[in-house]
Design an enzyme around this catalytic site. Structure first.
Site, PDB file in Angstrom:
ATOM      1  CG  ASP A  67       7.429  32.556  21.549  1.00 55.49           C
ATOM      2  OD1 ASP A  67       7.988  33.038  20.547  1.00 55.49           O
ATOM      3  OD2 ASP A  67       7.212  33.211  22.580  1.00 55.49           O
ATOM      4  CG  ASN A 135       1.504  38.688  31.189  1.00 55.43           C
ATOM      5  OD1 ASN A 135       2.634  38.685  30.701  1.00 55.43           O
ATOM      6  ND2 ASN A 135       0.559  37.849  30.800  1.00 55.43           N
ATOM      7  CG  HIS A 137       4.518  36.908  28.446  1.00 51.68           C
ATOM      8  ND1 HIS A 137       3.288  37.064  27.843  1.00 51.68           N
ATOM      9  CD2 HIS A 137       5.394  37.495  27.588  1.00 51.68           C
ATOM     10  CE1 HIS A 137       3.432  37.714  26.707  1.00 51.68           C
ATOM     11  NE2 HIS A 137       4.701  37.992  26.521  1.00 51.68           N
ATOM     12  CD  GLU A 142       0.695  34.588  28.733  1.00 46.46           C
ATOM     13  OE1 GLU A 142       1.325  35.489  29.320  1.00 46.46           O
ATOM     14  OE2 GLU A 142       0.033  34.785  27.697  1.00 46.46           O
TER      15      GLU A 142
HETATM   16  C1  F6R Z   1       7.947  36.582  21.427  1.00 43.02           C
HETATM   17  C2  F6R Z   1       8.008  36.418  22.863  1.00 43.02           C
HETATM   18  C3  F6R Z   1       7.291  37.339  23.792  1.00 43.02           C
HETATM   19  C4  F6R Z   1       7.609  38.809  23.555  1.00 43.02           C
HETATM   20  C5  F6R Z   1       6.842  39.692  24.517  1.00 43.02           C
HETATM   21  C6  F6R Z   1       7.088  41.177  24.261  1.00 43.02           C
HETATM   22  O1  F6R Z   1       8.737  35.611  20.774  1.00 43.02           O
HETATM   23  O2  F6R Z   1       8.631  35.513  23.302  1.00 43.02           O
HETATM   24  O3  F6R Z   1       7.615  37.016  25.120  1.00 43.02           O
HETATM   25  O4  F6R Z   1       8.986  39.009  23.710  1.00 43.02           O
HETATM   26  O5  F6R Z   1       5.472  39.432  24.399  1.00 43.02           O
HETATM   27  O6  F6R Z   1       6.604  41.511  22.992  1.00 43.02           O
HETATM   28  P1  F6R Z   1       6.935  42.924  22.357  1.00 43.02           P
HETATM   29  O7  F6R Z   1       8.408  42.967  22.158  1.00 43.02           O
HETATM   30  O8  F6R Z   1       6.187  42.945  21.055  1.00 43.02           O
HETATM   31  O9  F6R Z   1       6.473  43.950  23.320  1.00 43.02           O
END
Ligand code: F6R
Length: 239
Positions: A67, A135, A137, A142
């Site tokens: 992303d 959440n 995701h 989301e």
């Molecule tokens: C980032 C991504 C997100 C993160 C998720 C957890 O490229 O795809 O889905 O993996 O938000 O983020 P952290 O690891 O910072 O808790």
């Protein structure tokens, strides 16, 4: 789902890193899918260590990131491209011509098509690293009413904005991002999802023990036939 509960983030990084490095040694021109955020950093550190010790080379690997934020100029310090160069790419021998990112500033439909074709042209993603949002995701898919397929432009949820705005000191955090869709993630041949800390415990429970629903996007991984889930005790505390 192959669920493993490990002692700490270093052990998790080594476990994920070992799977990746062993695979790269078997198939040097493989395709790796990377995530940003805190969860995969110990994995990237392990990969860097192995590279420094001469045990693995990433020079023939192609990468696709999950992303990218919309609205940030090229080279912005908070972009996910910058994150990957700072945390991994500049520290190993990955060929910058073989790394792929979604362009958060491109036309949504064209960019989605371009990314899908680029992944297909490389034969698909061999191993995809994922984190999970509080959440539920994965990438930036989301909670919603339907599972997405290819890359798309998402409006970020308040939960994600709250979690990630700590990284934005002098720039307002973008409220939208381009993300690989659930379908593109599910087409990866192997998936490694990393979750650490108690803030992920609810999402981990819903992912593993809840119904498969787009309200918890990660729950779709119950239907993937080669997914490894690496958890610390805090993230696993509700399962
Ligand atoms: C980032 C991504 C997100 C993160 C998720 C957890 O490229 O795809 O889905 O993996 O938000 O983020 P952290 O690891 O910072 O808790």
């Amino acid at each position: 789902m192959d669920i493993r509960i490990l002692e700490n983030v270093e052990e998790i990084g080594a476990a994920a890193g070992r799977i990746i490095c062993d695979f790269v040694n078997e198939k040097p021109a493989c395709v790796l899918g990377f995530a940003t955020g805190a969860s995969p950093v110990p994995t990237y550190n392990y990969m860097i260590e192995q590279f420094n010790e001469g045990k693995v080379s990433f020079k023939d690997v192609t990468t696709f990131n999950l992303d990218e934020y919309c609205g940030l100029p090229e080279g912005h310090k908070n972009s996910y491209k910058t994150f990957m160069f700072e945390n991994l790419f500049s520290k190993v021998d990955i060929d910058p011509a073989k790394v792929n990112f979604l362009d958060g500033n491109a036309d949504e439909a064209e960019e989605s098509r371009r990314y899908a074709e680029a992944i297909k042209a490389k034969g698909g993603v061999d191993i995809q690293i994922l984190g999970i949002g509080r959440n539920g995701h994965i990438a930036f898919n989301e909670p919603s009413d339907e599972f997405t397929d290819e890359a798309w432009k998402v409006t970020l949820s308040q939960s994600t904005i709250d979690a990630n705005s700590i990284y934005f000191d002098d720039t307002e955090m973008p409220t939208s991002a381009m993300t690989m869709g659930i379908g593109s993630i599910m087409r990866s041949k192997k998936i490694i999802l990393i979750a650490t800390g108690s803030s992920k415990a609810e999402a981990v429970k819903a992912m593993i023990q809840g119904e498969v629903t787009p309200q918890c996007p990660a729950s779709i991984l119950q239907k993937h036939d080669d997914t490894v889930i690496l958890l610390d005790k805090a993230a696993a505390s509700l399962i």
